[in-house]
Motif scaffolding. Structure first.
Motif, mmCIF file in Angstrom:
data_model
loop_
_atom_site.group_PDB
_atom_site.id
_atom_site.type_symbol
_atom_site.label_atom_id
_atom_site.label_comp_id
_atom_site.label_asym_id
_atom_site.label_seq_id
_atom_site.Cartn_x
_atom_site.Cartn_y
_atom_site.Cartn_z
ATOM 1 N N ASP A 1 0.691 -1.193 -0.088
ATOM 2 C CA ASP A 1 -0.148 0.100 -0.011
ATOM 3 C C ASP A 1 0.770 1.282 0.137
ATOM 4 O OD1 ASP A 1 -2.212 -1.621 -0.003
ATOM 5 O OD2 ASP A 1 -2.694 -1.218 2.139
ATOM 6 N N ASP A 2 2.231 1.239 0.581
ATOM 7 C CA ASP A 2 3.042 2.295 0.588
ATOM 8 C C ASP A 2 3.871 2.164 -0.730
ATOM 9 O OD1 ASP A 2 2.042 3.277 2.874
ATOM 10 O OD2 ASP A 2 3.786 2.873 4.113
ATOM 11 N N ALA A 3 4.217 1.064 -1.067
ATOM 12 C CA ALA A 3 5.071 0.767 -2.318
ATOM 13 C C ALA A 3 4.345 1.396 -3.707
ATOM 14 C CB ALA A 3 5.221 -0.570 -2.393
ATOM 15 N N VAL A 4 3.081 1.504 -3.663
ATOM 16 C CA VAL A 4 2.371 1.906 -4.992
ATOM 17 C C VAL A 4 2.527 3.391 -5.025
ATOM 18 C CG1 VAL A 4 0.945 0.067 -5.127
ATOM 19 C CG2 VAL A 4 0.104 2.193 -3.771
ATOM 20 N N THR A 5 2.969 4.086 -3.946
ATOM 21 C CA THR A 5 3.140 5.575 -4.097
ATOM 22 C C THR A 5 4.643 5.860 -4.799
ATOM 23 O OG1 THR A 5 4.178 6.009 -1.983
ATOM 24 C CG2 THR A 5 1.604 5.956 -2.129
ATOM 25 N N LEU A 6 5.319 5.059 -4.814
ATOM 26 C CA LEU A 6 6.770 5.351 -5.336
ATOM 27 C C LEU A 6 6.869 5.795 -6.760
ATOM 28 C CD1 LEU A 6 8.807 2.233 -3.535
ATOM 29 C CD2 LEU A 6 8.262 4.610 -2.428
ATOM 30 N N PRO A 7 6.078 5.105 -7.487
ATOM 31 C CA PRO A 7 6.200 5.595 -8.900
ATOM 32 C C PRO A 7 6.001 6.879 -9.290
ATOM 33 C CG PRO A 7 5.331 3.422 -8.950
ATOM 34 C CD PRO A 7 5.219 3.913 -7.654
ATOM 35 N N ASP A 8 5.207 7.640 -8.335
ATOM 36 C CA ASP A 8 4.763 9.040 -8.521
ATOM 37 C C ASP A 8 5.509 10.091 -7.823
ATOM 38 O OD1 ASP A 8 2.030 8.072 -9.495
ATOM 39 O OD2 ASP A 8 1.215 7.748 -7.721
ATOM 40 N N MET A 9 6.757 9.553 -7.188
ATOM 41 C CA MET A 9 7.578 10.294 -6.508
ATOM 42 C C MET A 9 8.744 10.730 -7.689
ATOM 43 S SD MET A 9 8.621 8.705 -2.907
ATOM 44 C CE MET A 9 7.619 8.225 -1.777
ATOM 45 N N SER A 10 9.024 12.012 -7.673
ATOM 46 C CA SER A 10 10.232 12.502 -8.563
ATOM 47 C C SER A 10 11.389 11.688 -8.267
ATOM 48 C CB SER A 10 10.324 13.963 -8.084
ATOM 49 O OG SER A 10 10.901 14.342 -7.039
ATOM 50 N N PRO A 11 12.247 11.661 -9.065
ATOM 51 C CA PRO A 11 13.580 11.102 -8.714
ATOM 52 C C PRO A 11 14.188 11.795 -7.500
ATOM 53 C CG PRO A 11 13.507 11.505 -11.125
ATOM 54 C CD PRO A 11 12.452 12.297 -10.384
#
Length: 268
Positions: free
Chosen positions: A72-82
């Motif tokens: 549930d937290d991992a799915v937010t990673l692609p939306d983060m900037s580098p």
């Protein structure tokens, strides 16, 4: 009751000198959330200042040790900037570095699956005991990431050797408790019902030695595993022994040994 008011961890003192940290999200196999990273940072900071804490035991509540990062937290990673991802990665991995660098020896009592970050947490410990239900895998590579995360690419080859580490990290396959003991990933496998008891017994054996001697031993092990030569390793050892002989505990240890009595240490 937890000693501190944490949402994802329970901290207790089952014996003198022994601190038990339980990952307390059994409904999610103790998967790590961003909140748990915050709490791991906090508890390490507290332990760093705790003169009464001699040995730390970490385990998981319920059937699992730690299932890695909660999806549930991992799915937010692609939306983060580098940039956001890099800063976050440094912070999250830093919690495992903090565990590894605690002055107290850390025993991982692996009661079930240790996947991804759970493998990393177990490897951050100095000693690993496992129940027959323990299983280990570098789950990161199974979800589109590198298996090199939270220090695993550094710690796993040092524990099991490069060949075993390569197979485990590249395949992402599970290693069961028996194989883990065979390749040295765990020190030994013990019955599930006595896992914590044996961890506490080992912790008490460690805590019976001088506080400074134990701290120095952990530091010299961590320093000399990468020593460039025997002479460099001995140089570090020599400095530690010189410091250890300056304290009151060294005199007390010698006297207790000669008088065949338990020693009473003051950590001075």
């Amino acid at each position: 009751m937890s000693e501190f008011d944490y949402a994802t961890l329970r901290v207790e003192r089952p014996r003198d000198g022994v601190v038990l940290i339980t990952l307390a999200r059994p409904q999610r196999m103790n998967a790590i959330t961003f909140e748990m990273f915050d709490e791991l940072h906090d508890v390490c900071g507290r332990l760093l200042r705790d003169r009464e804490a001699r040995v730390v035991v970490v385990t998981g509540e319920g059937r699992g040790f730690c299932a890695g990062l909660d999806l549930d937290d991992a799915v937010t990673l692609p939306d983060m900037s580098p940039h956001e991802m890099m800063l976050g990665q440094q912070y999250w991995a830093g919690a495992f570095v903090n565990f590894h660098e605690l002055p107290q020896p850390v025993i991982a009592a692996v009661n079930g699956a240790a996947a991804g970050g759970g493998l990393g947490l177990a490897l951050a410990a100095d000693i690993r005991l496992a129940s027959p239900a323990a299983r280990f895998n570098a789950a990161f590579v199974k979800i589109g990431l590198s298996a090199g995360d939270v220090g695993v690419s550094w710690s796993l080859p040092r524990v099991v050797g490069l060949g075993h580490a390569a197979e485990i990290m590249l395949s992402g396959r599970f290693v069961d408790a028996a194989e883990a003991a065979t390749i040295g990933l765990v020190n030994r496998v013990v019955p599930a019902e006595s896992l914590l008891q044996e961890s506490f017994e080992l912790a008490s054996q460690i805590a019976s030695n001088t506080p400074f001697g134990v701290t120095l031993t952990k530091r010299v092990l961590n320093a000399n595993v990468d020593a460039g030569s025997l002479s460099q390793a001995v140089e570090v050892e020599n400095r530690g022994q010189t410091l250890a002989t300056r304290g009151d505990d060294f005199r007390e240890a010698l006297a207790a040994f000669r008088e065949k009595r338990p020693a009473t240490f003051t950590a001075r």
